[in-house]
Design an enzyme around this catalytic site. Structure first.
Site, PDB file in Angstrom:
ATOM      1  N   GLY A  23       0.759  -1.142  -0.033  1.00  0.00           N
ATOM      2  CA  GLY A  23       0.053  -0.205   0.103  1.00  0.00           C
ATOM      3  C   GLY A  23       0.762   1.293   0.038  1.00  0.00           C
ATOM      4  N   ARG A  27       7.171   1.810   1.170  1.00  0.00           N
ATOM      5  CA  ARG A  27       7.734   0.474   1.237  1.00  0.00           C
ATOM      6  C   ARG A  27       8.140  -0.127  -0.037  1.00  0.00           C
ATOM      7  NH1 ARG A  27       6.973  -2.871   5.180  1.00  0.00           N
ATOM      8  NH2 ARG A  27       5.671  -1.342   6.344  1.00  0.00           N
ATOM      9  N   ARG A  46       2.041  11.412  -8.206  1.00  0.00           N
ATOM     10  CA  ARG A  46       1.452  11.569  -6.676  1.00  0.00           C
ATOM     11  C   ARG A  46       2.181  10.850  -5.587  1.00  0.00           C
ATOM     12  NH1 ARG A  46      -4.716  12.375  -6.998  1.00  0.00           N
ATOM     13  NH2 ARG A  46      -4.996  13.310  -9.023  1.00  0.00           N
ATOM     14  N   ARG A  90      -0.590  -8.421  -4.238  1.00  0.00           N
ATOM     15  CA  ARG A  90      -0.532  -7.271  -3.168  1.00  0.00           C
ATOM     16  C   ARG A  90       0.001  -8.027  -1.736  1.00  0.00           C
ATOM     17  NH1 ARG A  90      -2.435  -3.917   0.550  1.00  0.00           N
ATOM     18  NH2 ARG A  90      -3.705  -4.686   2.271  1.00  0.00           N
ATOM     19  N   SER A  93      -0.970  -5.187   5.128  1.00  0.00           N
ATOM     20  CA  SER A  93      -0.981  -5.547   6.622  1.00  0.00           C
ATOM     21  C   SER A  93      -2.543  -5.929   6.612  1.00  0.00           C
ATOM     22  CB  SER A  93      -0.522  -4.578   7.400  1.00  0.00           C
ATOM     23  OG  SER A  93      -1.341  -3.477   7.128  1.00  0.00           O
ATOM     24  N   ASP A 208      -2.269  -6.179  13.473  1.00  0.00           N
ATOM     25  CA  ASP A 208      -3.034  -5.908  14.877  1.00  0.00           C
ATOM     26  C   ASP A 208      -4.136  -6.787  15.013  1.00  0.00           C
ATOM     27  OD1 ASP A 208      -3.676  -3.680  12.571  1.00  0.00           O
ATOM     28  OD2 ASP A 208      -5.656  -4.095  13.642  1.00  0.00           O
ATOM     29  N   ARG A 221       6.905  -3.929  12.877  1.00  0.00           N
ATOM     30  CA  ARG A 221       6.085  -4.322  11.402  1.00  0.00           C
ATOM     31  C   ARG A 221       7.101  -4.537  10.132  1.00  0.00           C
ATOM     32  NH1 ARG A 221       1.547   0.092  11.047  1.00  0.00           N
ATOM     33  NH2 ARG A 221       1.267  -0.276  13.156  1.00  0.00           N
TER      34      ARG A 221
END
Ligand code: HPA
Length: 237
Positions: A23, A27, A46, A90, A93, A208, A221
């Protein structure tokens, strides 16, 4: 038709047939910097960063999706339809809905259930479940086994809403639909793969857990995601 409104590359050969999609744009940069060689950036429109490089000598791209189904809906469609991309994995998380999925566990989304209107609006698709591409799932399962990384293979929830007023609703979604975790993109990605005749998969790390209220720090993470990335990077070809 190139470039597209959201990707500035003018040459489809700059993007590999397989794209990993986290996402977060940083990353994507981290993956390119840490795991890939001979890296070339192909997008910064962007700040949705995209890179192509090699992993163990095989070509692969990594590009961010942004958060949510509208965002991954745009990027995955342009990659499939206009850049000749065949496979999008994809890597994200998720929040666990049951104590059975522990922090840092890896989940392969067999399919995604959603209350989103994305698939209906995009292509008149009426069901609220869409599966990932079985052939990709088989490959990812094999790589996870070879790397000795345990992986749950389950249904997930793709949600449009991160902050729900009725927090406890997740229990119903788990009971009724069998979703073990929640994220916000897979359903739209799987749909776009379906309508363009391409392939998609989604692997997630539990960051989480709504049932146990456990959370990870952003630093923890980062490390935990390495397992998931190693599995996905094996898709380079
Ligand atoms: N909800 C939606 N998406 C998520 C979550 C969550 O709790 N955790 C990680 N991605």
């Amino acid at each position: 038709m190139l470039p597209t409104p959201h990707i500035e590359s003018k040459n489809k050969d700059e993007i590999a047939k397989t794209v990993l999609m986290p996402g977060d744009p940083l990353r994507a940069k981290f993956i390119a910097d840490t795991f890939l060689e001979d890296v070339k950036q192909f997008n910064k429109v962007r700040n949705v960063l995209g890179y192509t490089g090699t992993y163990k000598g095989k070509r692969i791209s990594v590009m961010a999706s942004g958060m949510g189904m509208p965002s991954i809906g745009i990027y995955s469609y342009e990659l499939y339809k206009f850049y000749g991309v065949e496979n999008i994995i994809r890597i994200g998380s998720c929040g666990g809905y049951t104590p059975d999925v522990k922090l840092y566990d890896v989940i392969l989304a067999k399919d995604a259930w959603s209350e989103s209107s994305f698939a209906k609006v995009q292509g008149g698709y009426d069901s609220d479940v869409i599966e990932g591409t079985p052939a990709l799932n088989e490959q990812l399962k094999k790589y996870a086994e070879e790397l000795n990384i345990p992986m749950h293979i389950e249904r997930i929830h793709s949600s449009d809403v991160f902050y729900r007023e009725n927090f406890g609703e997740y229990k119903e979604i788990y009971d009724k639909h069998g979703c073990v975790a929640v994220e916000m993109e897979a359903f739209a990605l799987f749909h776009n793969a379906k309508v363009t005749g391409k392939k998609a998969a989604c692997i997630l790390t539990v960051s989480d857990n709504l049932a146990t209220k456990e959370e990870t720090t952003s630093e923890e993470r980062q490390n935990a995601f390495t397992n998931m990335m190693k599995i996905a990077l094996e898709m380079a070809e």
